[in-house]
Design an enzyme around this catalytic site. Structure first.
Site, PDB file in Angstrom:
ATOM      1  N   HIS A   1       9.025 -14.738  -1.865  1.00  0.00           N
ATOM      2  CA  HIS A   1       9.199 -13.275  -1.870  1.00  0.00           C
ATOM      3  C   HIS A   1       8.738 -12.701  -3.203  1.00  0.00           C
ATOM      4  O   HIS A   1       9.435 -12.824  -4.218  1.00  0.00           O
ATOM      5  CB  HIS A   1      10.667 -12.930  -1.599  1.00  0.00           C
TER       6      HIS A   1
ATOM      7  N   GLU B   1      11.290 -14.798  -5.468  1.00  0.00           N
ATOM      8  CA  GLU B   1      12.440 -15.462  -4.864  1.00  0.00           C
ATOM      9  C   GLU B   1      11.898 -16.547  -3.932  1.00  0.00           C
ATOM     10  O   GLU B   1      11.165 -16.236  -2.988  1.00  0.00           O
ATOM     11  CB  GLU B   1      13.287 -14.452  -4.091  1.00  0.00           C
TER      12      GLU B   1
ATOM     13  N   ASN C   1      17.504  -7.681  -2.980  1.00  0.00           N
ATOM     14  CA  ASN C   1      17.800  -6.650  -1.984  1.00  0.00           C
ATOM     15  C   ASN C   1      19.264  -6.671  -1.564  1.00  0.00           C
ATOM     16  O   ASN C   1      19.837  -5.630  -1.243  1.00  0.00           O
ATOM     17  CB  ASN C   1      16.887  -6.794  -0.770  1.00  0.00           C
TER      18      ASN C   1
HETATM   19  N1  NAD Z   1       5.817  -3.256   0.085  1.00  0.00           N
HETATM   20  C1  NAD Z   1       6.719  -3.864  -0.638  1.00  0.00           C
HETATM   21  O1  NAD Z   1       7.225  -3.312  -1.622  1.00  0.00           O
HETATM   22  C2  NAD Z   1       7.132  -5.269  -0.300  1.00  0.00           C
HETATM   23  C3  NAD Z   1       7.750  -6.042  -1.293  1.00  0.00           C
HETATM   24  C4  NAD Z   1       8.073  -7.366  -1.016  1.00  0.00           C
HETATM   25  C5  NAD Z   1       7.824  -7.877   0.235  1.00  0.00           C
HETATM   26  N2  NAD Z   1       7.234  -7.087   1.206  1.00  0.00           N
HETATM   27  C6  NAD Z   1       6.963  -7.717   2.499  1.00  0.00           C
HETATM   28  O2  NAD Z   1       5.581  -8.042   2.550  1.00  0.00           O
HETATM   29  C7  NAD Z   1       5.114  -7.952   3.887  1.00  0.00           C
HETATM   30  C8  NAD Z   1       3.927  -7.019   3.928  1.00  0.00           C
HETATM   31  O3  NAD Z   1       4.306  -5.747   3.452  1.00  0.00           O
HETATM   32  P1  NAD Z   1       3.239  -4.682   2.912  1.00  0.00           P
HETATM   33  O4  NAD Z   1       4.038  -3.615   2.278  1.00  0.00           O
HETATM   34  O5  NAD Z   1       2.195  -5.375   2.140  1.00  0.00           O
HETATM   35  O6  NAD Z   1       2.635  -4.152   4.288  1.00  0.00           O
HETATM   36  P2  NAD Z   1       1.234  -3.439   4.523  1.00  0.00           P
HETATM   37  O7  NAD Z   1       1.392  -2.682   5.781  1.00  0.00           O
HETATM   38  O8  NAD Z   1       0.774  -2.748   3.298  1.00  0.00           O
HETATM   39  O9  NAD Z   1       0.229  -4.660   4.762  1.00  0.00           O
HETATM   40  C9  NAD Z   1       0.250  -5.469   5.908  1.00  0.00           C
HETATM   41  C10 NAD Z   1      -1.175  -5.937   6.151  1.00  0.00           C
HETATM   42  O10 NAD Z   1      -1.174  -6.920   7.178  1.00  0.00           O
HETATM   43  C11 NAD Z   1      -2.321  -6.718   7.964  1.00  0.00           C
HETATM   44  N3  NAD Z   1      -2.095  -7.365   9.253  1.00  0.00           N
HETATM   45  C12 NAD Z   1      -1.332  -6.938  10.283  1.00  0.00           C
HETATM   46  N4  NAD Z   1      -1.366  -7.842  11.277  1.00  0.00           N
HETATM   47  C13 NAD Z   1      -2.169  -8.850  10.866  1.00  0.00           C
HETATM   48  C14 NAD Z   1      -2.598 -10.062  11.442  1.00  0.00           C
HETATM   49  N5  NAD Z   1      -2.176 -10.408  12.656  1.00  0.00           N
HETATM   50  N6  NAD Z   1      -3.425 -10.857  10.736  1.00  0.00           N
HETATM   51  C15 NAD Z   1      -3.847 -10.520   9.514  1.00  0.00           C
HETATM   52  N7  NAD Z   1      -3.461  -9.377   8.909  1.00  0.00           N
HETATM   53  C16 NAD Z   1      -2.639  -8.560   9.579  1.00  0.00           C
HETATM   54  C17 NAD Z   1      -2.475  -5.222   8.050  1.00  0.00           C
HETATM   55  O11 NAD Z   1      -3.804  -4.880   8.405  1.00  0.00           O
HETATM   56  C18 NAD Z   1      -2.100  -4.815   6.623  1.00  0.00           C
HETATM   57  O12 NAD Z   1      -3.223  -4.777   5.783  1.00  0.00           O
HETATM   58  C19 NAD Z   1       6.306  -7.518   4.722  1.00  0.00           C
HETATM   59  O13 NAD Z   1       6.916  -8.665   5.258  1.00  0.00           O
HETATM   60  C20 NAD Z   1       7.204  -6.854   3.713  1.00  0.00           C
HETATM   61  O14 NAD Z   1       8.560  -6.908   4.087  1.00  0.00           O
HETATM   62  C21 NAD Z   1       6.876  -5.812   0.950  1.00  0.00           C
END
Ligand code: NAD
Length: 484
Positions: A136, A148, A186
């Site tokens: 994480h 994490e 979190n």
């Molecule tokens: N945004 C944050 O602050 C944050 C922090 C820590 C963890 N996360 C976790 O990280 C993960 C992603 O979050 P994010 O904010 O980057 O989301 P995001 O929506 O910015 O990015 C997700 C990406 O995945 C791509 N995608 C979707 N389906 C796909 C597939 N089948 N194959 C390949 N690519 C695919 C999308 O096109 C998109 O670019 C989540 O699990 C979220 O909980 C987010």
């Protein structure tokens, strides 16, 4: 070689982190448009690092040269580690992991960057649950040092150890924890933010007052509503829902105001409006307040250690009186019991000094609006930011801070994470000036324990009862937590 699936906000940053550490990366996106967006994220992020003098142009080219972009998952077959960062929807992640399990060689470690889903549930989708971990990262991944590392009950210890070592090699500070909703950051942060929303809803104090109190009083980089707007209220709402589902702790039920804002599409910074930036919400006083005109107001001070505040007010030109316009009652507990004993209860305002910048000002049900306003003006005149609030246990800062600190003690006492890891996680994951244990020690264990008792006595909320460990350390006369 490392694979990263999903090159959105997090995945692009994670790919950059690996490439900066010299590893070859294959970045996979869903389709060519998303791939182009992913490339854009990488180019902008590394470009900013060059502009800021953190990277040379040559280093940037080398980093980008290590990242191969593709829309084919099959290209991950030889990866040693694949980190997924696709949207936070369990079905999507399960289906991706099933696929990766089929495509990748049997030794490949599969990691999920999920913030709140069960790593165990994701692992169970594969034929190699022992080689699935949570990794994480925090946003922005190239900047934030915390990772994490989440091992489930079936993760092989060597896999957790390997990912922990790798995180160090990436220049990160890993903390190793088990698979509980919210992990460390979190799990501790979101309930505090949710609590702030509940208190706002109850009218304890205004939005800006609560933000200011936590920022200036505790030294946090942002107040809770500014942070909620940054995280995104939809994300916060979802994480609270996941926490509640696991804990059934009613404090983890998402604050009703979060639901209202999310339903209205006011999600925070990403939509331009959330707690901040919209009108008509209780506590939404966006216009900067005029300092109250307090010339000629007389004051009295009661309580412990009244001299410094009295001196400061006299120095600022105010006269002390036996029958004052405002009677400032210094206290860290509700003051209505003092109000009923003075000649003019309407003049009494509770004052709780927090740090060296904030004065919480508790108006009782008997306080007149004039006295409340005058107290705010007096505090501003001696250089303290007034935080008007209701006369409730803990006022604003302690009511928000102490349950968070108590949760941290309970988390440690449950064996979930070490004191050093919890402190590091909150410092590095949230940019807090100190971890919760460091905060308790600097406030004083007994003071926090007593403050929790007062909160418990008022709310009868089981989670506010001091953690047994805290209580016992105070009883034993300890002023610090035992650290190995
Ligand atoms: N945004 C944050 O602050 C944050 C922090 C820590 C963890 N996360 C976790 O990280 C993960 C992603 O979050 P994010 O904010 O980057 O989301 P995001 O929506 O910015 O990015 C997700 C990406 O995945 C791509 N995608 C979707 N389906 C796909 C597939 N089948 N194959 C390949 N690519 C695919 C999308 O096109 C998109 O670019 C989540 O699990 C979220 O909980 C987010």
């Amino acid at each position: 070689m490392v694979g990263v699936v999903g090159l959105g906000t997090m995945g692009a940053g994670i790919a950059e982190v690996f490439a900066r550490a010299g590893l070859r990366v294959i970045g996979v996106e869903a389709d060519p448009e998303a791939l182009a967006r992913g490339r854009g994220h990488l180019e902008r992020s590394t470009g900013r690092a060059v502009d800021r003098g953190k990277l040379t142009g040559g280093e940037r080219d080398e980093i980008l040269g290590r990242i191969t972009l593709t829309t084919s998952r099959d290209d991950l077959r030889d990866a040693d580690l694949v980190v997924e960062a696709i949207p936070e929807i369990l079905d999507y992640k399960v289906s991706l992991l099933e696929d990766l399990d089929r495509i990748c060689k049997p030794e490949t470690v599969l990691a999920t960057n999920t913030s709140s889903l069960s790593v165990t549930a994701v692992a169970a989708a594969t034929g190699r649950p022992g080689r699935v971990v949570g990794m994480h990262f925090f946003n922005p991944a190239p900047v934030m040092r915390l990772v994490e590392v989440v091992g489930t009950v079936v993760t092989e210890p060597s896999v957790v150890a390997g990912i922990t070592e790798l995180s160090v090699r990436l220049g990160k500070t890993p903390v190793t924890v088990g698979d509980r909703a919210g992990f460390v950051v979190n799990r501790l942060l979101l309930p505090y933010l949710n609590h702030a929303a509940v208190l706002l809803d109850l009218g304890l104090a205004g939005r800006d007052e609560i933000d200011t109190a936590m920022r200036l009083g505790v030294g946090l980089p942002m107040g809770p509503f500014a942070l909620l707007d940054l995280i995104g209220l939809d994300t916060a709402y979802e994480i609270m829902g996941v926490l509640f589902d696991e804990t059934r702790d009613r404090r983890h039920a998402p604050a009703p105001v979060l639901r209202e804002l999310v339903t209205a599409g006011l999600l925070g910074r990403k939509t331009g409006r959330g707690f901040h930036g919209f009108h008509g919400f209780p506590g939404d006083e966006t216009a900067p307040r005029e300092p109250e005109r307090v010339a000629g107001v007389t004051f009295g001070v009661a309580g412990d250690d009244t001299s410094s505040i009295a001196e400061a007010l006299v120095k600022a030109g105010f006269a002390e009186s036996d029958d004052p316009d405002v009677l400032l009652r210094l206290s860290d507990r509700p003051v209505v019991e003092h109000a009923v004993r003075v000649r003019r209860p309407s003049s009494l305002v509770g004052v709780h000094l927090v740090g060296d910048q904030v004065a919480e000002l508790a108006a009782t049900v008997l306080t007149s609006p004039e006295a409340a306003r005058a107290a705010a003006g007096l505090m501003a005149a001696i250089g303290r930011t007034p935080v008007p609030c209701k006369d409730r246990a803990g006022f604003v800062v302690d009511a928000l801070l102490y349950p968070y600190l108590n949760d941290a003690v309970r988390m440690y006492d449950s064996g979930y994470a070490s004191i050093a890891d919890i402190d590091a996680a909150m410092r590095l994951g949230c940019g807090y000036p100190a971890g919760p244990f460091e905060m308790i020690e600097s406030l004083g264990l007994a003071r926090v324990r007593d403050g929790l008792r007062a909160l418990y006595a008022e709310h009868r909320e089981p989670a506010y009862a001091p953690a047994p460990l805290l209580d016992q350390l105070v009883t034993a006369g300890m002023t610090a937590f035992p650290r190995p």
